[in-house]
Enzyme design. Structure first.
Site, PDB file in Angstrom:
ATOM      1  N   GLN A 216      -4.993  -1.492   9.457  1.00 23.47           N
ATOM      2  CA  GLN A 216      -4.890  -2.831   8.864  1.00 23.47           C
ATOM      3  C   GLN A 216      -5.445  -3.876   9.820  1.00 23.47           C
ATOM      4  OE1 GLN A 216      -3.910  -3.286   5.703  1.00 23.47           O
ATOM      5  NE2 GLN A 216      -4.106  -5.502   5.773  1.00 23.47           N
TER       6      GLN A 216
ATOM      7  N   ASP B 154     -11.198   2.700   3.639  1.00 25.01           N
ATOM      8  CA  ASP B 154     -11.424   1.250   3.574  1.00 25.01           C
ATOM      9  C   ASP B 154     -12.906   0.936   3.377  1.00 25.01           C
ATOM     10  OD1 ASP B 154      -9.430  -0.653   3.601  1.00 25.01           O
ATOM     11  OD2 ASP B 154      -9.024  -0.436   5.740  1.00 25.01           O
TER      12      ASP B 154
ATOM     13  N   LYS C 127       0.839  -1.202   0.000  1.00 24.58           N
ATOM     14  CA  LYS C 127       0.000   0.000   0.000  1.00 24.58           C
ATOM     15  C   LYS C 127       0.876   1.255   0.000  1.00 24.58           C
ATOM     16  CE  LYS C 127      -3.896  -2.409   2.091  1.00 24.58           C
ATOM     17  NZ  LYS C 127      -4.749  -2.696   3.244  1.00 24.58           N
TER      18      LYS C 127
HETATM   19  N1  GUN Z   1      -7.141  -6.984   6.039  1.00 24.10           N
HETATM   20  C1  GUN Z   1      -7.461  -7.705   4.939  1.00 24.10           C
HETATM   21  N2  GUN Z   1      -7.972  -6.911   3.971  1.00 24.10           N
HETATM   22  C2  GUN Z   1      -7.986  -5.669   4.469  1.00 24.10           C
HETATM   23  C3  GUN Z   1      -8.400  -4.412   3.955  1.00 24.10           C
HETATM   24  O1  GUN Z   1      -8.882  -4.283   2.827  1.00 24.10           O
HETATM   25  N3  GUN Z   1      -8.231  -3.352   4.781  1.00 24.10           N
HETATM   26  C4  GUN Z   1      -7.726  -3.465   6.041  1.00 24.10           C
HETATM   27  N4  GUN Z   1      -7.634  -2.357   6.772  1.00 24.10           N
HETATM   28  N5  GUN Z   1      -7.338  -4.614   6.556  1.00 24.10           N
HETATM   29  C5  GUN Z   1      -7.464  -5.702   5.779  1.00 24.10           C
END
Ligand code: GUN
Length: 291
Positions: free
Chosen positions: A96, A119, A52
């Site tokens: 996350q 998100d 990311k």
């Molecule tokens: N863990 C797995 N997929 C995601 C996501 O799209 N966003 C976040 N914040 N955590 C995750």
């Protein structure tokens, strides 16, 4: 049979975002700024967060990574969220997941200002998405929709079977596929661990979205000729021949299912690259709304 090249589409969208960012900067606006909070040292999470941060640089965004040890208290984490909510330089941020067991994930999600929730996990965004209002749509479902759009895959009136009912993928993608728009307008069936006649349901599907997290679960005898298969699985399997020591395995038995399909996403290189791009798109949208 055509393999849906998620990496190629993702690269194309990244170039589009980068061009848009340069235009914003030329107009005197600030670069979009994404912050990412990570707690602990989960291997998968560290890899995703690194991707990311790298992707932000590729499209000209500013990014900030905030790392906490897994001993961080819920209060400390909530304080940081409050700080980011009030930081005018931050356009959007994510925490996350998963979080350590002593932290209430839902409480954390709901502490994020929904206007910065890139998100799309906050109930305000989930609710707005479910009734088709402008909002941040979570990354994986949004990436799947974009793949269907860019490959011009017909969805209207099709039977779409979603396997999995998670808040992150199953529920939102089922919702989006039934909305009165393209891609959408499908007749949607959601299957899960308690579904009885899964094989029969899958055999009647024009589109199958497999998001249950069970390696190679979907077999050739569950798929009808000409179906579209979207594989959301990303299970890490230990592997001695790769540098990282693991390989990613999808929810679809690709080798045997692919010959029967009209379109199929590979793992890796299908849905995965699109999820990060969706996060970038949401961050760009957040920045536009704030300037
Ligand atoms: N863990 C797995 N997929 C995601 C996501 O799209 N966003 C976040 N914040 N955590 C995750």
């Amino acid at each position: 049979m055509e393999i849906i090249d998620g990496k190629k589409v993702a690269d194309q969208i990244k170039s589009e975002i980068a061009a848009e960012v340069e235009k914003m900067v030329a107009e005197g606006k600030k670069r979009p700024h994404l912050a990412v909070i990570i707690v602990g040292h989960d291997g998968g999470s560290e890899t995703y967060v690194a991707h990311k941060v790298k992707s932000c640089a590729q499209v000209g965004f500013t990014s900030t990574k905030i790392a906490f040890e897994d001993t961080v208290t819920e209060t400390e984490l909530l304080e940081k969220i409050n700080e980011l909510n009030n930081d005018t330089d931050i356009d959007g941020f994510i925490v996350q997941l998963p979080l350590p067991k002593h932290i209430d994930e839902q409480k954390v999600i709901e502490a994020i200002d929904y206007r910065k929730d890139v998100d799309g996990f906050h109930p305000v965004n989930v609710g707005r998405m479910s009734i088709g209002l402008p909002c941040f749509v979570s990354a994986t479902p949004s990436g799947i929709i974009e793949l269907l759009r860019r490959y011009e895959i017909p969805t209207q009136g099709k039977h779409c079977v979603v396997i999995g009912r998670s808040n992150i993928v199953g529920k939102p993608i089922a919702n989006l596929m039934m909305q009165k728009t393209y891609p959408g307008d499908a007749t949607v069936t959601v299957c899960h661990s308690r579904t009885r006649n899964l094989k029969e349901i899958c055999l009647s599907a024009d589109i199958i979205i497999a998001a249950l997290g069970s390696p190679a679960f979907l077999k050739e005898d569950m798929v009808k000729e000409g179906a579209v298969i979207i594989d959301v699985g990303t299970t890490r399997i230990p592997c001695s021949t790769t540098k990282s020591g693991f390989r990613l395995c999808g929810d679809v038995d690709f080798e045997h299912v692919a010959p029967k399909c009209s379109y199929i996403t590979p793992v890796p290189g299908g849905v995965g690259p699109m999820t990060i791009v969706s996060l970038l798109r949401n961050t760009l949208q957040a920045a536009r709304q704030r300037q």
